[in-house]
Scaffold this motif. Structure first.
Motif, PDB file in Angstrom:
ATOM      1  N   GLY A 186       0.795  -1.154   0.249  1.00 52.09           N
ATOM      2  CA  GLY A 186       0.028  -0.184  -0.173  1.00 52.09           C
ATOM      3  C   GLY A 186       0.823   1.304  -0.034  1.00 52.09           C
ATOM      4  N   PHE A 187       2.002   1.187   0.704  1.00 46.03           N
ATOM      5  CA  PHE A 187       2.896   2.404   0.964  1.00 46.03           C
ATOM      6  C   PHE A 187       3.271   2.686  -0.429  1.00 46.03           C
ATOM      7  CE2 PHE A 187       7.143   4.152   1.470  1.00 46.03           C
ATOM      8  CZ  PHE A 187       6.966   5.185   2.171  1.00 46.03           C
ATOM      9  N   PHE A 188       3.980   1.502  -1.177  1.00 44.40           N
ATOM     10  CA  PHE A 188       4.540   1.875  -2.489  1.00 44.40           C
ATOM     11  C   PHE A 188       3.519   1.953  -3.563  1.00 44.40           C
ATOM     12  CE2 PHE A 188       8.280  -0.162  -0.206  1.00 44.40           C
ATOM     13  CZ  PHE A 188       9.092   1.013  -0.358  1.00 44.40           C
ATOM     14  N   LEU A 189       2.322   1.599  -3.496  1.00 44.09           N
ATOM     15  CA  LEU A 189       1.325   1.890  -4.653  1.00 44.09           C
ATOM     16  C   LEU A 189       0.900   3.362  -4.448  1.00 44.09           C
ATOM     17  CD1 LEU A 189      -0.912  -1.266  -4.311  1.00 44.09           C
ATOM     18  CD2 LEU A 189       0.388  -0.453  -6.105  1.00 44.09           C
ATOM     19  N   TRP A 190       1.334   4.096  -3.352  1.00 42.56           N
ATOM     20  CA  TRP A 190       0.982   5.606  -3.328  1.00 42.56           C
ATOM     21  C   TRP A 190       2.408   6.163  -3.891  1.00 42.56           C
ATOM     22  CZ3 TRP A 190       3.335   9.939  -1.494  1.00 42.56           C
ATOM     23  CH2 TRP A 190       2.641  10.998  -1.491  1.00 42.56           C
ATOM     24  N   THR A 191       3.445   5.864  -3.085  1.00 40.28           N
ATOM     25  CA  THR A 191       4.712   6.718  -3.323  1.00 40.28           C
ATOM     26  C   THR A 191       5.172   6.498  -4.518  1.00 40.28           C
ATOM     27  OG1 THR A 191       5.138   5.853  -0.982  1.00 40.28           O
ATOM     28  CG2 THR A 191       7.034   6.826  -2.372  1.00 40.28           C
ATOM     29  N   PHE A 200       0.997   7.450  11.354  1.00 32.53           N
ATOM     30  CA  PHE A 200       0.677   6.117  11.525  1.00 32.53           C
ATOM     31  C   PHE A 200      -0.156   5.734  12.559  1.00 32.53           C
ATOM     32  CE2 PHE A 200       1.513   1.891  13.132  1.00 32.53           C
ATOM     33  CZ  PHE A 200       1.230   1.187  12.233  1.00 32.53           C
ATOM     34  N   PHE A 201       0.285   6.478  13.636  1.00 36.57           N
ATOM     35  CA  PHE A 201      -0.641   6.199  15.024  1.00 36.57           C
ATOM     36  C   PHE A 201      -1.868   7.185  15.315  1.00 36.57           C
ATOM     37  CE2 PHE A 201       3.872   4.380  16.251  1.00 36.57           C
ATOM     38  CZ  PHE A 201       3.156   3.241  16.541  1.00 36.57           C
ATOM     39  N   GLY A 224      -1.058   1.432   4.852  1.00 38.63           N
ATOM     40  CA  GLY A 224       0.087   2.007   4.088  1.00 38.63           C
ATOM     41  C   GLY A 224       0.001   3.032   3.234  1.00 38.63           C
ATOM     42  N   PHE A 225      -1.215   3.136   2.515  1.00 37.92           N
ATOM     43  CA  PHE A 225      -1.657   4.004   1.386  1.00 37.92           C
ATOM     44  C   PHE A 225      -1.875   5.252   2.058  1.00 37.92           C
ATOM     45  CE2 PHE A 225      -4.255   6.184  -1.665  1.00 37.92           C
ATOM     46  CZ  PHE A 225      -3.605   5.974  -2.789  1.00 37.92           C
ATOM     47  N   HIS A 226      -2.599   5.165   3.373  1.00 32.91           N
ATOM     48  CA  HIS A 226      -3.262   6.001   4.237  1.00 32.91           C
ATOM     49  C   HIS A 226      -1.931   7.007   4.809  1.00 32.91           C
ATOM     50  CE1 HIS A 226      -6.564   7.386   6.956  1.00 32.91           C
ATOM     51  NE2 HIS A 226      -5.586   8.640   6.982  1.00 32.91           N
TER      52      HIS A 226
END
Length: 272
Positions: free
Chosen positions: A91-96, A135-136, A212-214
């Protein structure tokens, strides 16, 4: 057996309403803490402490709800630790990656101009601290509640496409009750953002993909804001729409559709 179906729906509505109302209380309490301790000047430490409080209160809420429901955390779109880490990074890399491509395009075409006022080492440290805080305070608690608990129970009544729409409506209602719908831009952004996160959750089957995206999108959006003093951005609306929302959403949905090609949009999860 209509009475069974009606009982199931009533039970699910009560559970969702209870968790939603409790979440609104928690976030309004967090807003009160923020206004009390960060009203005069932004403090990364205070922001981080408030973030931890947000996650702790949310986890306690969901633990109570799950214990009452006699179900487990695995029912909220979670699998093994290894799989959760993979989903988060996905999710993180799908955004980044699409976002950086979009940023490059905007800069090359002159649609966006960015001036940097901070040296690289201090900027990277600020981004790391903000990422952990986001994140938190946002990504983890909000996703666990809406793309985790609420999504799971809505999906017991409706197929994925209907669940995505309903959880987006509930998320927007939640945002209005906590004061997040404070502008026309937010009114336009929040429902669409909830749908994007719902799609990621639906296709991947993991709440950690949306987490991850958020975390990625909100960290980038906030670090560019004037409150941190690192950047002066001209053309922020274009940057956010094209680079932060449009490209990552389209690319993310396409990539996930290839990875999870067997995803069934009509599927419902069993209710227990």
């Amino acid at each position: 057996m209509n009475w069974v179906k009606n009982y199931k729906m009533k039970d699910i509505i009560i559970r969702i309403a209870a968790v939603s109302a409790s979440s609104i209380i928690i976030w309004n309490f967090i807003t009160y803490l923020s206004d009390t301790f960060m009203a005069q000047q932004y403090s990364p430490l205070s922001h981080f402490i408030i973030a931890l409080i947000t996650t702790v209160l949310t986890v306690i809420l969901l633990q109570i709800a799950l214990k009452t429901d006699k179900t487990s955390w695995n029912q909220l779109g979670q699998l093994t630790v290894r799989t959760n880490i993979f989903s988060f990074l996905l999710g993180f890399f799908l955004w980044t990656i699409p976002a950086f491509i979009g940023l490059y395009i905007c800069l090359m075409l002159g649609w966006v101009e960015i001036k940097v006022y901070t040296d690289l080492s201090y900027l990277l440290m600020s981004i790391l601290i903000l990422f952990i805080t986001v994140f938190f305070i946002e990504a983890l608690p909000e996703e666990l509640v809406f793309r985790g608990y609420i999504y799971r129970y809505l999906n017991a009544l409706f197929p994925h496409w209907g669940t995505i729409i309903l959880q987006a409506l509930l998320f927007s209602l939640f945002a209005s009750f906590i004061g997040a719908m404070y502008s026309v831009e937010q009114l336009q952004f929040i429902p669409g953002f909830a749908i994007i996160l719902g799609v990621l959750r639906a296709i991947s089957g993991s709440v950690w993909t949306s987490i991850g995206f958020h975390a990625a999108i909100m960290t980038a959006t906030q670090i560019l804001g004037p409150i941190h003093g690192h950047f002066d951005v001209s053309g922020m609306f274009t940057l956010q729409f094209l680079s932060f929302i449009l490209l990552p959403s389209v690319v993310g949905a396409i990539v996930l559709s290839f990875i999870y090609s067997n995803h069934n949009w009509k599927r419902k999860v069993p209710f227990n």
